[in-house]
Design a protein around this motif. Sequence first.
Motif, PDB file in Angstrom:
ATOM      1  N   ILE B  34       0.832  -1.204   0.000  1.00 23.57           N
ATOM      2  CA  ILE B  34       0.000   0.000   0.000  1.00 23.57           C
ATOM      3  C   ILE B  34       0.870   1.259   0.000  1.00 23.57           C
ATOM      4  N   ILE B  35       1.976   1.241   0.731  1.00 25.06           N
ATOM      5  CA  ILE B  35       2.852   2.422   0.768  1.00 25.06           C
ATOM      6  C   ILE B  35       3.505   2.620  -0.608  1.00 25.06           C
ATOM      7  N   THR B  45      -2.441  11.307  -8.792  1.00 29.13           N
ATOM      8  CA  THR B  45      -3.847  11.390  -8.405  1.00 29.13           C
ATOM      9  C   THR B  45      -4.218  12.826  -8.047  1.00 29.13           C
ATOM     10  N   VAL B  56      -9.123   9.197 -12.527  1.00 29.36           N
ATOM     11  CA  VAL B  56      -7.690   9.488 -12.500  1.00 29.36           C
ATOM     12  C   VAL B  56      -6.908   8.441 -13.299  1.00 29.36           C
ATOM     13  N   TRP B  58      -4.401   6.291 -13.159  1.00 24.50           N
ATOM     14  CA  TRP B  58      -4.077   4.899 -12.825  1.00 24.50           C
ATOM     15  C   TRP B  58      -5.303   3.992 -12.835  1.00 24.50           C
ATOM     16  N   MET B  59      -6.505   4.564 -12.863  1.00 27.40           N
ATOM     17  CA  MET B  59      -7.713   3.734 -12.882  1.00 27.40           C
ATOM     18  C   MET B  59      -8.141   3.366 -14.293  1.00 27.40           C
ATOM     19  N   ASP B  61      -6.452   2.123 -16.975  1.00 23.79           N
ATOM     20  CA  ASP B  61      -6.026   0.814 -17.483  1.00 23.79           C
ATOM     21  C   ASP B  61      -5.071   0.170 -16.484  1.00 23.79           C
ATOM     22  N   LEU B  62      -4.528  -0.987 -16.853  1.00 26.73           N
ATOM     23  CA  LEU B  62      -3.740  -1.756 -15.893  1.00 26.73           C
ATOM     24  C   LEU B  62      -2.273  -1.340 -15.837  1.00 26.73           C
ATOM     25  N   VAL B  65      -0.986  -0.004 -12.214  1.00 24.76           N
ATOM     26  CA  VAL B  65      -1.132  -0.977 -11.143  1.00 24.76           C
ATOM     27  C   VAL B  65      -0.199  -2.164 -11.357  1.00 24.76           C
TER      28      VAL B  65
END
Lengths: 204, 204, 204
Positions: B34-35, B45, B56, B58-59, B61-62, B65
């Motif tokens: 998470i960090i 973000t 935002v 990073w949401m 596409d993949l 992440v």
Amino acid sequence: MFYLTIDILGTVAFAISGVLVAMEKKLDLFGVLIIAFVTAIGGGTLRDLLIGNTPVAWMKDLTYVSTIFITVVFAILFASKLKYLRKSLFLFDTIGIGLYTMVGIEKGLQADLLPVMCIALGTMTASFGGVTRDILCNEIPVIFRKEIYATACILGGASYFLLLQFSIPERYAYIAAILIVIVLRLLAVKFSISLPNIYKKQEE
Amino acid sequence: MFYLTIDILGTVAFAISGVLVAMEKKLDLFGVLIIAFVTAIGGGTLRDLLIGNTPVAWMKDLTYVSTIFITVVFAILFASKLKYLRKSLFLFDTIGIGLYTMVGIEKGLQADLLPVMCIALGTMTASFGGVTRDILCNEIPVIFRKEIYATACILGGASYFLLLQFSIPERYAYIAAILIVIVLRLLAVKFSISLPNIYKKQEE
Amino acid sequence: MFYLTIDILGTVAFAISGVLVAMEKKLDLFGVLIIAFVTAIGGGTLRDLLIGNTPVAWMKDLTYVSTIFITVVFAILFASKLKYLRKSLFLFDTIGIGLYTMVGIEKGLQADLLPVMCIALGTMTASFGGVTRDILCNEIPVIFRKEIYATACILGGASYFLLLQFSIPERYAYIAAILIVIVLRLLAVKFSISLPNIYKKQEE
């Protein structure tokens, strides 16, 4: 023009309050600038994000950024004159919340929010900059100290809608509400008024 | 492609810096993840929220992440090799701010912001992830330490617009500005350069 | 109607958890209200900001604000009955994360996000209110304590998409996933399950 003037005055008041806290913490020049900046734009940024008014206000033109910059330069130059930092901090912070409460309510009305949401938005606009300033400077956020803080914003904001009910012209009600927030907080601190204790039962 | 590559490299650098801080704090596997995640996506973000670029980045596409996930796996596997955690942390954090400053400026230009707002946006993109990482890990935020941190981002960003004035091709100016941010911070730490003291008058 | 009910139940659970933490910290009436409010709307606000669903949900009508207000009044009135504050806090917080995880996933699906992003969104929706509550009340954020917290949200969210693969009707999968989050966290605390240690190599 009227609304912009109020907004700019609030920006100046909060920028000064940011400089005062940052200098008390002996931050370096950049630290002072960033705290002044965050204090002055924090509330408006949260407000604009919540209602979806993006890019946020201070990014759209140079008004806010140059206001803050000039304010910081003057505040640093004259800081040595401000013997009673704590007292001036309190004053500028109080003027700031009065002005920003109404700026937030105005923007809420423009976004067609209900009066109660406008008041919540005004209170957040008024308090978020100071809360962020205090967290970054490792102080207890102003909003959680004993004095009536957000309550002043809420009562001032509510009085605005009340005054409008009595057909007071919009601009007078606006200025009256700002003064109510400021006076309420000044009185609360002067007479150490705080909210009723809800822990009696448990503490017996 | 060019901009995406820079963005991904910044994501990798910040994810590693997140892993290093989280492991020093002995967080569990999820805490480390998470960090790393927050450090890598925090700046972008905030940037996307401020300019209203939602959902935002990073949401969408993949890419981000999966980049972060793979980076964390490798960083944990090879963490025992990184004898001098503190030093590598500093290096990866510095590379990260260099890359993200320019990513932020690029996105500001795409949103038609003024150069000075682009620089502010770049600086926030570069520093917000690290600040959040440090707050969550209970460290003094990197931006408030003695070294010139945000100042490096601001000077690097300003040099980008300056280089464009001299008709340097956009891509070269872009890479030069990244290197300027990185070198400025490395030099500032090596020679303990910090900003001028503004407290002389009061302290006498 | 179904989704709104789940959302309201989550709001109630988180508002109660906010009241419990705030009363343990002996905050004044306004402090209790604000912490309850922040805990209940924090996750949804972050969620709506990230996907660009503005004005954020709780500002659009009176549903959330009045739910929170009524909940706080009842929670304060009956607080003296809640002898084991810590235990009830844990229970309401756990119910809250179960409900909010799925509310977040649902909103992610409506915004056409990939399943893995929906799960991330659900986890953030579930945890952000509690994290903000804990930071404001100066507690170690719940998400960083030993117990499996966000992991429960992630596994619950993943099981939702898994159940849909097996042609389980959407609504049953939805409720099953909520229960999985809740049960996972209850079991994790009861049997002190935590994530595997990744520091063995370095500690030898």
